[in-house]
Scaffold this motif. Structure first.
Motif, PDB file in Angstrom:
ATOM      1  N   TYR A  13       8.286   4.586 -10.033  1.00  0.00           N
ATOM      2  CA  TYR A  13       9.166   3.999  -9.021  1.00  0.00           C
ATOM      3  C   TYR A  13       9.708   2.696  -9.581  1.00  0.00           C
ATOM      4  CZ  TYR A  13       7.131   7.216  -5.619  1.00  0.00           C
ATOM      5  OH  TYR A  13       6.726   8.329  -4.949  1.00  0.00           O
ATOM      6  N   TYR A  20       6.955   0.936 -11.630  1.00  0.00           N
ATOM      7  CA  TYR A  20       5.564   1.211 -11.301  1.00  0.00           C
ATOM      8  C   TYR A  20       5.258   2.680 -11.558  1.00  0.00           C
ATOM      9  CZ  TYR A  20       1.076   1.339  -9.186  1.00  0.00           C
ATOM     10  OH  TYR A  20      -0.256   1.510  -9.008  1.00  0.00           O
ATOM     11  N   ALA A  22       3.338   5.541 -10.744  1.00  0.00           N
ATOM     12  CA  ALA A  22       2.439   6.041  -9.696  1.00  0.00           C
ATOM     13  C   ALA A  22       1.620   7.236 -10.196  1.00  0.00           C
ATOM     14  CB  ALA A  22       3.234   6.424  -8.455  1.00  0.00           C
ATOM     15  N   PRO A  41      -8.790   6.063  -4.152  1.00  0.00           N
ATOM     16  CA  PRO A  41      -8.483   4.810  -3.454  1.00  0.00           C
ATOM     17  C   PRO A  41      -7.032   4.755  -2.971  1.00  0.00           C
ATOM     18  CG  PRO A  41      -9.280   4.408  -5.709  1.00  0.00           C
ATOM     19  CD  PRO A  41      -9.145   5.877  -5.552  1.00  0.00           C
ATOM     20  N   GLY A  43      -3.336   3.846  -2.781  1.00  0.00           N
ATOM     21  CA  GLY A  43      -2.393   3.510  -3.843  1.00  0.00           C
ATOM     22  C   GLY A  43      -2.636   4.224  -5.148  1.00  0.00           C
ATOM     23  N   SER A  44      -3.598   5.160  -5.180  1.00  0.00           N
ATOM     24  CA  SER A  44      -3.920   5.832  -6.446  1.00  0.00           C
ATOM     25  C   SER A  44      -2.926   6.951  -6.786  1.00  0.00           C
ATOM     26  CB  SER A  44      -5.346   6.391  -6.398  1.00  0.00           C
ATOM     27  OG  SER A  44      -5.497   7.272  -5.312  1.00  0.00           O
ATOM     28  N   GLY A  45      -2.098   7.361  -5.805  1.00  0.00           N
ATOM     29  CA  GLY A  45      -1.085   8.381  -6.091  1.00  0.00           C
ATOM     30  C   GLY A  45      -1.266   9.690  -5.351  1.00  0.00           C
ATOM     31  N   LYS A  46      -2.158   9.713  -4.359  1.00  0.00           N
ATOM     32  CA  LYS A  46      -2.442  10.963  -3.638  1.00  0.00           C
ATOM     33  C   LYS A  46      -1.212  11.499  -2.903  1.00  0.00           C
ATOM     34  CE  LYS A  46      -5.711   9.041  -1.187  1.00  0.00           C
ATOM     35  NZ  LYS A  46      -5.579   7.653  -1.677  1.00  0.00           N
ATOM     36  N   SER A  47      -0.562  10.634  -2.127  1.00  0.00           N
ATOM     37  CA  SER A  47       0.629  11.079  -1.388  1.00  0.00           C
ATOM     38  C   SER A  47       1.734  11.487  -2.350  1.00  0.00           C
ATOM     39  CB  SER A  47       1.146   9.972  -0.470  1.00  0.00           C
ATOM     40  OG  SER A  47       0.185   9.664   0.492  1.00  0.00           O
ATOM     41  N   THR A  48       1.834  10.771  -3.440  1.00  0.00           N
ATOM     42  CA  THR A  48       2.869  11.102  -4.433  1.00  0.00           C
ATOM     43  C   THR A  48       2.639  12.518  -4.973  1.00  0.00           C
ATOM     44  OG1 THR A  48       3.014   8.758  -4.993  1.00  0.00           O
ATOM     45  CG2 THR A  48       4.025  10.302  -6.527  1.00  0.00           C
TER      46      THR A  48
HETATM   47  P1  ADP Z   1      -1.986   6.942  -2.071  1.00  0.00           P
HETATM   48  O1  ADP Z   1      -1.434   8.098  -1.307  1.00  0.00           O
HETATM   49  O2  ADP Z   1      -3.077   7.326  -3.007  1.00  0.00           O
HETATM   50  O3  ADP Z   1      -2.373   5.779  -1.200  1.00  0.00           O
HETATM   51  P2  ADP Z   1       0.726   6.744  -3.009  1.00  0.00           P
HETATM   52  O4  ADP Z   1       0.944   8.028  -3.711  1.00  0.00           O
HETATM   53  O5  ADP Z   1       1.291   6.578  -1.641  1.00  0.00           O
HETATM   54  O6  ADP Z   1      -0.821   6.397  -3.016  1.00  0.00           O
HETATM   55  O7  ADP Z   1       1.316   5.565  -3.891  1.00  0.00           O
HETATM   56  C1  ADP Z   1       0.975   5.384  -5.271  1.00  0.00           C
HETATM   57  C2  ADP Z   1       1.643   4.119  -5.785  1.00  0.00           C
HETATM   58  O8  ADP Z   1       3.056   4.293  -5.835  1.00  0.00           O
HETATM   59  C3  ADP Z   1       1.409   2.917  -4.875  1.00  0.00           C
HETATM   60  O9  ADP Z   1       1.186   1.788  -5.680  1.00  0.00           O
HETATM   61  C4  ADP Z   1       2.700   2.782  -4.119  1.00  0.00           C
HETATM   62  O10 ADP Z   1       2.933   1.441  -3.781  1.00  0.00           O
HETATM   63  C5  ADP Z   1       3.723   3.319  -5.084  1.00  0.00           C
HETATM   64  N1  ADP Z   1       4.845   3.952  -4.375  1.00  0.00           N
HETATM   65  C6  ADP Z   1       4.766   5.051  -3.616  1.00  0.00           C
HETATM   66  N2  ADP Z   1       5.987   5.393  -3.128  1.00  0.00           N
HETATM   67  C7  ADP Z   1       6.841   4.437  -3.592  1.00  0.00           C
HETATM   68  C8  ADP Z   1       8.247   4.218  -3.449  1.00  0.00           C
HETATM   69  N3  ADP Z   1       9.023   5.033  -2.727  1.00  0.00           N
HETATM   70  N4  ADP Z   1       8.776   3.147  -4.080  1.00  0.00           N
HETATM   71  C9  ADP Z   1       8.011   2.310  -4.811  1.00  0.00           C
HETATM   72  N5  ADP Z   1       6.682   2.476  -4.996  1.00  0.00           N
HETATM   73  C10 ADP Z   1       6.110   3.525  -4.388  1.00  0.00           C
END
Ligand code: ADP
Ligand code: ADP
Length: 224
Positions: A13, A20, A22, A41, A43-48
Motif C-alpha cells: 500500500y 507499506y 502488507a 496480531p 495489522g499482520s495482513g489477515k484481512s488483506t
Molecule cells: P489484519 O487484518 O491482520 O489486522 P490488515 O490486512 O487489515 O491486517 O492490514 C495489514 C497492514 O496493511 C496494516 O499495517 C494496515 O495498516 C495496512 N493496510 C491495510 N489496508 C490498507 C490500505 N487500504 N491502505 C494502506 N494501508 C493498508
C-alpha cells in the motif's frame, strides 16, 4: 487440485511517499471442503489475505487462483460477477441493510445476480433463514434482532447464491462468548455439508477448534 491457491502473493500500500508491504510473499493452498482459521496480531495482513481470496483487492505481485480461474487477471466487472456466484462473505459488524427485513437482506445477493423470479429469490432466502434457525424472524428488521440473530441473517445472506466458499472477517468478533460458539457451530455444520470455510479470528479458543489454523505475522505465513 486446490480450490484456492495463493503463490508468491505480495501486497503493498502506498500512502504518500511511504510504501507499506502488507503481504510479503504468501503461499497458501486451500482444498475444497476445508475449514481454515486465519490468526495473527492486528495489522499482520489477515484481512488483506481475505481481500485477495475474495477478489476485493488485487495483489501487487504473485497469483491468486480460484478453482482454475486466475482472479488477478479478471476485470472489476468480471470479479464482481465471479464473487457473487462463488463467495459468501460474513463481516464482524454484520453489514445488514437497516431498512430491509431479514428476508429481504437474505435475498440481496440474488437480486444483485438477477437470479430467478422475485418469488424464487424470497423462497430461497426463506429456506436459508430456516437453515440458520431464524424461520420465525423473517419479517423482522435488523434493529429488532439480537447480535447473534443479525449474524445469522448475514450467514443466510452469504448462502444465497449457494457459493462453495464462505469467508468470515472476524465473524464472531462482535458477539458474546456463548453466541460466538453458536455461530462457530453453524459454520462447522455448513462445513460438514460441503462448504469451504475460511475465517479470520482473534478468538484463540475458536481458532483451536478449526480443522486447520494458518498463522500470519508481518505479512507472511509463519504457521500452518
Ligand atoms: P489484519 O487484518 O491482520 O489486522 P490488515 O490486512 O487489515 O491486517 O492490514 C495489514 C497492514 O496493511 C496494516 O499495517 C494496515 O495498516 C495496512 N493496510 C491495510 N489496508 C490498507 C490500505 N487500504 N491502505 C494502506 N494501508 C493498508
Ligand atoms: P440477546 O439476549 O441475544 O442480546 P436481545 O435481548 O437483544 O438479545 O433480544 C432478545 C429477543 O428480543 C430477540 O429474539 C430479538 O429478536 C427480540 N427483540 C429485541 N429487540 C427487539 C425490538 N426492538 N423489537 C422486536 N423484537 C426485539
Amino acid at each position: 487440485p486446490p480450490l484456492i491457491e495463493l503463490a508468491g502473493v505480495e501486497k503493498s500500500y502506498r500512502t504518500g511517499k511511504l510504501e507499506y508491504r502488507a503481504l510479503r510473499g504468501v503461499d497458501l493452498s486451500i482444498t475444497r471442503g476445508e475449514m481454515v482459521a486465519v490468526v495473527g496480531p492486528s495489522g499482520s495482513g489477515k484481512s488483506t489475505i481475505l481481500n485477495m481470496i475474495t477478489g476485493i483487492d488485487r495483489p501487487t505481485a504473485g497469483t491468486v487462483t480460484f478453482d482454475g480461474t486466475r482472479l488477478d487477471q479478471l476485470s472489476e466487472e468480471e470479479l464482481a460477477v465471479w464473487r457473487g456466484a462463488n463467495v459468501g462473505i460474513v463481516f464482524q459488524f454484520f453489514q445488514l441493510l437497516p431498512t430491509l427485513s431479514a428476508l429481504e437482506n437474505a435475498a440481496l445477493p440474488l437480486d444483485f445476480l438477477r437470479r430467478g423470479s422475485k418469488h424464487e429469490r424470497f423462497e430461497r432466502a426463506r429456506h436459508n433463514l430456516e437453515v440458520v434457525g431464524l424461520a420465525d424472524k423473517v419479517e423482522n428488521l435488523p434493529t429488532e434482532l439480537s447480535g447473534g440473530e443479525q449474524q445469522r441473517v448475514a450467514i443466510a445472506r452469504s448462502l444465497a447464491a449457494d457459493p462453495g466458499l464462505i469467508v468470515g472477517d472476524e465473524p464472531t468478533g462482535n458477539l458474546d462468548t456463548v453466541t460466538a460458539a453458536e455461530m462457530f457451530r453453524l459454520l462447522e455444520r455448513l462445513n460438514d455439508e460441503g462448504k469451504t470455510i475460511l475465517f479470520v479470528t482473534h478468538d484463540r479458543e475458536l481458532a483451536a477448534r478449526a480443522r486447520r489454523v494458518v498463522e500470519i505475522r508481518d505479512g507472511r505465513v509463519v504457521g500452518d
